[in-house]
Design a protein around this motif. Structure first.
Motif, PDB file in Angstrom:
ATOM      1  N   ASP A   3     -35.793  78.969  69.201  1.00 19.05           N
ATOM      2  CA  ASP A   3     -34.527  77.859  69.552  1.00 19.05           C
ATOM      3  C   ASP A   3     -35.059  76.619  70.155  1.00 19.05           C
ATOM      4  O   ASP A   3     -35.859  76.782  70.425  1.00 19.05           O
ATOM      5  CB  ASP A   3     -33.550  78.575  70.723  1.00 19.05           C
ATOM      6  N   SER A  11     -28.450  69.719  71.762  1.00 14.36           N
ATOM      7  CA  SER A  11     -27.331  71.273  71.078  1.00 14.36           C
ATOM      8  C   SER A  11     -28.402  72.018  71.580  1.00 14.36           C
ATOM      9  O   SER A  11     -29.589  71.421  71.564  1.00 14.36           O
ATOM     10  CB  SER A  11     -26.568  71.173  70.247  1.00 14.36           C
ATOM     11  N   VAL A  13     -30.759  74.996  69.049  1.00 16.94           N
ATOM     12  CA  VAL A  13     -30.247  74.578  67.595  1.00 16.94           C
ATOM     13  C   VAL A  13     -31.050  75.589  67.569  1.00 16.94           C
ATOM     14  O   VAL A  13     -32.574  75.691  67.680  1.00 16.94           O
ATOM     15  CB  VAL A  13     -30.347  73.409  66.608  1.00 16.94           C
ATOM     16  N   TRP A  37     -32.555  69.267  63.311  1.00 14.47           N
ATOM     17  CA  TRP A  37     -30.957  69.471  63.011  1.00 14.47           C
ATOM     18  C   TRP A  37     -30.307  67.824  62.202  1.00 14.47           C
ATOM     19  O   TRP A  37     -29.877  67.723  61.763  1.00 14.47           O
ATOM     20  CB  TRP A  37     -30.570  70.462  62.434  1.00 14.47           C
TER      21      TRP A  37
END
Length: 60
Positions: A3, A11, A13, A37
């Motif tokens: 992560d 964020s 992610v 992302w």
């Protein structure tokens, strides 16, 4: 997979193997470069820092 808290999209992610663009050993540790992302390339340093060479005999 690991992560990451993205610095751009703010964020948390999951980063998959397919997003990793390079892995390099550095003096600071293992630098993993990946594409988030959101499309931003980032680097995360992880691992143990090497502390010189090991001078131990290995017995079989």
């Amino acid at each position: 997979m690991f992560d990451n808290n993205c610095q751009v999209c703010a964020s948390r992610v999951l980063i998959f193997e397919s997003q990793v663009t390079s892995v390099a050993n550095t003096d600071a540790g293992i630098a993993v470069t990946f594409t988030c992302w959101c499309g931003t390339e980032q680097t995360q340093v992880t691992g143990h820092v090497a502390r010189g060479t090991r001078n131990r005999a290995v017995a079989a």
